[in-house]
Enzyme design. Structure first.
Site, PDB file in Angstrom:
ATOM      1  N   SER B 490       0.819  -1.224   0.000  1.00  0.00           N
ATOM      2  CA  SER B 490       0.000   0.000   0.000  1.00  0.00           C
ATOM      3  C   SER B 490       0.850   1.270   0.000  1.00  0.00           C
ATOM      4  O   SER B 490       0.405   2.304  -0.492  1.00  0.00           O
ATOM      5  CB  SER B 490      -0.962   0.003   1.189  1.00  0.00           C
ATOM      6  OG  SER B 490      -0.279  -0.101   2.406  1.00  0.00           O
ATOM      7  N   ARG B 529      -9.671  -2.892   2.173  1.00  0.00           N
ATOM      8  CA  ARG B 529     -10.134  -1.514   2.237  1.00  0.00           C
ATOM      9  C   ARG B 529      -9.040  -0.464   2.050  1.00  0.00           C
ATOM     10  O   ARG B 529      -9.345   0.705   1.831  1.00  0.00           O
ATOM     11  CB  ARG B 529     -10.809  -1.259   3.596  1.00  0.00           C
ATOM     12  CG  ARG B 529      -9.858  -1.411   4.784  1.00  0.00           C
ATOM     13  CD  ARG B 529     -10.507  -0.971   6.081  1.00  0.00           C
ATOM     14  NE  ARG B 529     -10.708   0.453   6.126  1.00  0.00           N
ATOM     15  CZ  ARG B 529      -9.756   1.349   6.427  1.00  0.00           C
ATOM     16  NH1 ARG B 529      -8.525   0.952   6.736  1.00  0.00           N
ATOM     17  NH2 ARG B 529     -10.029   2.630   6.436  1.00  0.00           N
ATOM     18  N   THR B 531      -6.513   0.415  -0.138  1.00  0.00           N
ATOM     19  CA  THR B 531      -6.338   1.244  -1.337  1.00  0.00           C
ATOM     20  C   THR B 531      -7.599   2.065  -1.603  1.00  0.00           C
ATOM     21  O   THR B 531      -7.527   3.211  -2.033  1.00  0.00           O
ATOM     22  CB  THR B 531      -5.988   0.363  -2.551  1.00  0.00           C
ATOM     23  OG1 THR B 531      -4.948  -0.541  -2.157  1.00  0.00           O
ATOM     24  CG2 THR B 531      -5.497   1.194  -3.705  1.00  0.00           C
ATOM     25  N   GLU B 716      -8.656  -9.834  -1.100  1.00  0.00           N
ATOM     26  CA  GLU B 716      -9.209 -11.050  -0.505  1.00  0.00           C
ATOM     27  C   GLU B 716      -9.845 -12.053  -1.452  1.00  0.00           C
ATOM     28  O   GLU B 716      -9.693 -13.257  -1.284  1.00  0.00           O
ATOM     29  CB  GLU B 716     -10.261 -10.632   0.543  1.00  0.00           C
ATOM     30  CG  GLU B 716      -9.662  -9.905   1.721  1.00  0.00           C
ATOM     31  CD  GLU B 716     -10.728  -9.271   2.599  1.00  0.00           C
ATOM     32  OE1 GLU B 716     -11.307  -8.256   2.165  1.00  0.00           O
ATOM     33  OE2 GLU B 716     -10.995  -9.799   3.680  1.00  0.00           O
TER      34      GLU B 716
END
Lengths: 286, 768
Positions: B490, B529, B531, B716
């Protein structure tokens, strides 16, 4: 994961090693490649007070051919067996067996003598040593004695090596004409040890079996000769293999662990015995 | 603001979609990056935890006197040293947690509930003395009968694991191991099945599996005399660690600072706390920093794996391939405390298909195993193993290609969800088309005992809260800080978004991860969640910088801010006498135009959008030994927008690899006494690169219409399809339907032999 404290001795001859062994008795252990002993020491399953390192006894690492026999020093690494031109030419099954042990790091350090003397029930060499009818040379302060592979593996981690003795050499008859051998294994998915491994060496006379030797590792507490398979094939042609191989696990108390049940191991022994015999025959015919 | 954002699908980007080297890469590959276990402080002590050898036992007494008097031991704590906590639930973004249960899990009180349950902790001058001290702690147990599986725990006479547990259905007087029963329904089940030409019903079992992050849990606790505590640890969420530790130790959140170490994998398993409160409490008792690091065996025995499960799945379709009804019963192992992901399992199991009639019953069941934690799309892989296998069988009965069958029934924009509002723009159709058009699908698979299988996956993705700050430096470079721990690359994404907005070189942006005192609240790195939400906060913070820079240029040029144009990193004005200024040039003018420029943004993102994946697998089965070799594997996944395609592909490959491990090898093995037998990686077997082919990836981009950059989240869903895809491939290879995970050689061989036996009997019967 730290071993108990110990004293380290590095020797340059078998004689010195034997002297230390007789001096310290049960307190001493021979260190070769260390691939079986050191993990056991880290887990504190072994706590020798003295380690006698024979790594510098270079003559024990030699591989030579003498009078139709291949002589492999106890200190020869799996890698040197795997890549030896003598072994590849005269005992290709043994080179293949060595190549299937662990990974490259293990093969660079682990030794044939160490593996055989440790007699892990899932080690690869014992199956090949049995099928090739190897002969072990054991040295003690009184001299040398020879033990046949069939008499060498006694029980779980137990061999014919007596206290105060060192396994210095393993000798094999070169495979003759009309003889073929194969070693196959089902690798444990993480450790690479043989969940079951089968070595088959066959000699054909015409289309029929003249001699059959099957060594099996991984199935029970010790590697063994599958004599019921061998007997079932005596004098028969290769169409008898499937029926004979169904006896591969007969009479063996098969090991169960988290990966494989005894039942599964027994089935693997039958399947791999059949496949090894079929491939060994194919090699003779080729 | 978030919901009004419109993604510009025609946007052309300068930096987004490129593949710069990750900013943290060099430190990681050269060993300079600091992970939790690398932290050391003067006077630091080492802590270890005593763990239960029993699956279920009452603690009659604990005597720590001998341990405490061992030279080198500084403190010993037990459950009696922790405050008693009332039940209170909190949503961490990947499921609800209850601080009372967390406290009971951190140190057992009157009962131990699983093999490995923490009982006491020791701080000593070195780890070996701490280990010796553990052996001197005397615990008197009354061993109780255990319930290790959902079947055992749901029996009427099952041993009760949590005496205080009640559920709504059974009422306030009934002791139970069922923490929750959820039901979703639509239409009329009987009518639906009445219109079906084909009905397939199968029962599935999946094993408890661990996330398998390589770095064990760790924590350094430093308690200061002024009542403030600092925690260094590897976690997916510093603010979650702060909140949970605050609740367990009853220390105000404002008096706890959590500093994130680099993290060596989490996959959902590092959302909670285990060692953190113990390290702080031991530090409070001793006045010295205390470091605690788990062994691998502790990680496997006592940190959250994901649930094993039992699922019965019945589905019906018409001859022309229309799904008409589904009846599903599912029970997931929660572990020793409530909170399996069975709710997510129920909401995902048929989420990808338009089915007019269904009933889904889902049970959260307490068993004497470690409390489960999230694991990558928690609950969805178990569920998809069942539904995607049954769908494959139905496609076969209808004689329709399994991809086409899925396309015919796929949810699209406006389709109702199993639970919740209709779908907005989603990319399931495009994902299926991508697999259909892939080189893999167009290739021919030949050879004996080889088969190809496909399966799909659905995952919601999460939004939640994030904070970001962008600092502009005098030399025209920038740093960007978020509160999101970097697990999957990230930092690179945050730098790319900053560089994109500010028109500067991505290598001149320094991405940082802040501690809980340096940045605003940021929820966990989980739920795919980061990015989406932190990326949007960065996007808005960078725009805040841009707005201020325009004001500075306006001030310099004596114009109004809206007269300033900005393109490709250059500020200009319509006035031709004024020469344009780059960001770098303008940065030199900041001091004389009002001082430094810092941009910031905080959001509570409610614009998360679902992800879909479809995976194709070719396998070869050894029919004599049950060994499966994966020959080829391709995954197509809708990313919405791939900010850094390499890390999107990495997520797709990583999840697929874990899914294949789940499919073929991994399982918790307990003995008859409820003790975990495979507590090391030699016996708990994860796939390595030697077991897998190159996993081919096809990134599908159907932008999220509610996100300014079109991002959906990618972390995921890739783990969801593989178990079913492998099972379907095995079926196509040898005609054996596997309904149990893992499909390890012993299990597959058993199924093969059973089928061979049945066939032989049929032949015999026919002969008679």
């Amino acid at each position: 994961m730290f071993p108990a404290s110990f004293e380290y001795h590095r020797v340059s001859s078998v004689k010195d090693a034997l002297a230390l062994l007789s001096q310290f008795g049960d307190e001493a252990k021979i260190l070769a490649g260390g691939h079986s002993l050191l993990p056991m020491m880290k887990l504190r399953l072994a706590q020798p007070a003295h380690l006698v390192d024979i790594g510098a006894v270079h003559e024990l690492a030699q591989i030579q051919e003498q009078g139709g026999r291949i002589l492999i020093g106890g200190l020869a690494t799996h890698h040197s067996v795997e890549t030896s031109s003598i072994v590849k030419a005269k005992l290709p099954i043994l080179a293949e067996c060595a190549a299937l042990i662990g990974d490259i790091q293990v093969r660079n350090r682990g030794t044939i003598g160490g593996s055989l003397a440790h007699a892990d029930p899932a080690a690869d060499y014992p199956a090949a040593a049995l099928a090739l009818e190897a002969e072990m040379t054991l040295e003690n302060p009184g001299g040398k004695r020879k033990v046949k592979a069939a008499d060498f593996f006694l029980d779980l981690l137990t061999t014919a090596v007596q206290a105060g003795e060192i396994l210095t050499q393993v000798s094999f008859a070169a495979l003759g004409a009309g003889t073929g051998g194969v070693y196959l294994k089902h690798r444990h998915p993480a450790s690479g040890f043989a969940t079951v491994g089968v070595a088959a060496v066959v000699t054909l006379k015409g289309t029929n079996f003249d001699k059959v030797r099957v060594g099996i590792t991984g199935l029970g507490a010790k590697a063994f000769r599958a004599s019921s398979v061998e007997k079932a094939l005596a004098g028969k042609a290769s169409d008898a293999i499937a029926a004979a191989a169904s006896h591969a696990a007969d009479g063996v108390d098969a090991t169960s662990d988290t990966y494989a049940s005894g039942e599964f191991r027994a089935e693997l022994a039958r399947v791999y015995t059949r496949r090894a015999l079929e491939q060994a025959v194919a090699r003779v015919k080729a | 603001m978030a919901e009004d954002n419109q993604a510009d699908s025609s946007a052309s980007f300068r930096v987004i979609g490129t593949r710069p080297i990750r900013h943290d890469g060099i430190d990681k590959v050269t060993g300079r990056a600091k992970y939790g276990a690398d932290y050391s402080f003067p006077g630091m002590l080492h802590g270890k935890v005593l763990r239960s050898p029993h699956a279920h036992a009452r603690i009659k007494s604990i005597n720590t006197a001998k341990a405490a008097s061992l030279p080198g031991v500084a403190a010993v704590i037990t459950g009696a040293d922790l405050p008693t906590i009332a039940s209170r639930t909190e949503n961490l973004g990947e499921g609800v947690v209850n601080s009372r249960y967390i406290s009971l899990n951190v140190l057992a009180r009157d009962k131990v509930l699983y093999d490995g349950h923490a009982i006491a902790a020791v701080a000593a001058s070195n780890i070996h003395i701490a280990d010796e001290a553990l052996k001197l702690i005397e615990v008197d147990y009354e061993v109780l009968p255990s319930a290790m599986t959902v079947d055992a725990a749901m029996k009427p006479a099952a041993p009760i694991i949590l005496e205080e547990l009640r559920n709504k259905e059974e009422g306030p007087d009934k002791e139970t191991n069922v923490a929750n029963h959820i039901r979703f329904t639509r239409g009329e089940l009987a009518e639906g099945f009445a219109t079906a030409d084909f009905v397939v019903e199968q029962a599935f079992t999946t094993a408890m599996v661990h996330q398998g992050y390589i770095e064990p849990h760790n924590a350094v606790g430093i308690y200061s005399n002024n009542g403030f505590a600092t925690i260094y640890c590897s976690t997916q969420g510093t603010f979650a660690v702060r909140s949970l530790t605050s609740q367990v130790l009853q220390i105000p959140e404002g008096q706890i600072k959590v500093v994130p170490a680099e993290i060596g994998g989490g996959f959902g398993g590092k959302l909670g706390i285990y060692l953190e409160p113990l390290a702080v409490l031991l530090s409070k008792k001793t006045g010295r920093p205390v470091k605690m690091v788990m062994t691998r065996a502790e990680v496997l025995r006592a940190t959250g794996p994901t649930s094993g499960s039992k699922i019965r799945c019945k589905m019906g379709a018409t001859r022309d391939g229309k799904l008409v009804a589904a009846e599903i019963w599912m029970a997931y192992e929660a572990g020793a405390f409530p909170g399996s992901p069975v709710g997510a399992g129920a909401m995902t199991i048929i989420a990808s298909y338009q089915i007019p009639n269904f009933v889904i019953d889902a049970y959260d069941v307490i068993v004497n195993r470690p409390k489960t934690a999230a694991y990558r799309a928690p609950g969805a892989s178990n569920a998809a193993f069942a539904s995607e296998t049954v769908i494959d069988a139905l496609a076969g009965l209808c004689r329709i290609d399994p991809i086409d069958f899925r396309i015919m029934n796929a949810v699209r924009e406006g389709s109702a969800q199993s639970a919740g509002p209709p779908f907005k723009r989603i990319g399931y159709f495009e994902t299926l088309e991508a697999i259909k058009n892939s080189a893999h699908n167009k290739s021919k698979l030949e050879g004996l005992f080889r088969g190809r299988g496909v399966a799909s996956g659905f995952w919601f993705n999460a939004g939640l809260q994030s904070s970001a700050v962008v600092n502009l430096h005098v030399d025209g470079t920038a740093s960007v800080m978020t509160g999101s721990v970097d697990i999957g690359g990230s930092r690179a994404s945050m730098a790319i978004i900053t560089a994109e907005v500010l028109g500067i070189d991505v290598t001149t942006v320094r991405p940082l991860v802040g501690d809980t005192d340096s940045i605003g609240h940021t929820d966990v790195t989980g739920g795919s969640r980061t990015t989406l939400a932190s990326g949007q906060a960065v996007y808005e913070a960078a725009h805040d910088v841009l707005r201020q820079l325009k004001e500075r240029a306006a001030r310099l040029w004596e114009k109004k801010p809206d007269e300033i144009k900005f393109a490709d990193g250059v500020f200009s004005s319509a006035d031709e006498k004024i020469s344009p200024l780059s960001v770098k040039q303008l940065c030199r003018q900041l001091a004389k135009t009002g001082g430094p420029v810092t941009g910031k943004a905080t959001i509570n993102a409610r614009n998360a959008a679902p992800a879909f994946a479809c995976t194709m697998v070719d396998v070869e089965v050894d029919p004599d030994t049950g060994k499966v070799r994966v020959l080829r594997c391709t995954i197509a996944q809708d990313a919405g927008r791939a900010i850094h395609p390499s890390y999107v592909e990495g997520q797709m490959q990583g999840g697929t690899a874990q899914g294949i491990g789940w499919a073929l090898n991994e399982e918790y093995v307990y003995d008859r006494d409820g003790r975990l037998r495979n507590t090391g990686l030699l016996d708990y077997r994860m796939p390595t690169c030697l077991d897998l082919p190159l996993i081919e990836t096809v990134i599908v981009e159907v932008p999220n219409p509610a996100h300014p950059l079109g991002i959906r989240g990618v972390g995921e869903v890739s783990i969801v399809p593989p178990p079913a895809a492998v099972a379907n491939a095995i079926y196509n290879a040898i005609g054996v339907r596997m309904t149990e995970l893992p499909m390890s050689p012993p299990r597959l061989l058993k199924a093969i032999l059973k089928r061979r036996h049945a066939e032989a009997e049929m032949t015999n019967a026919a002969a008679d």
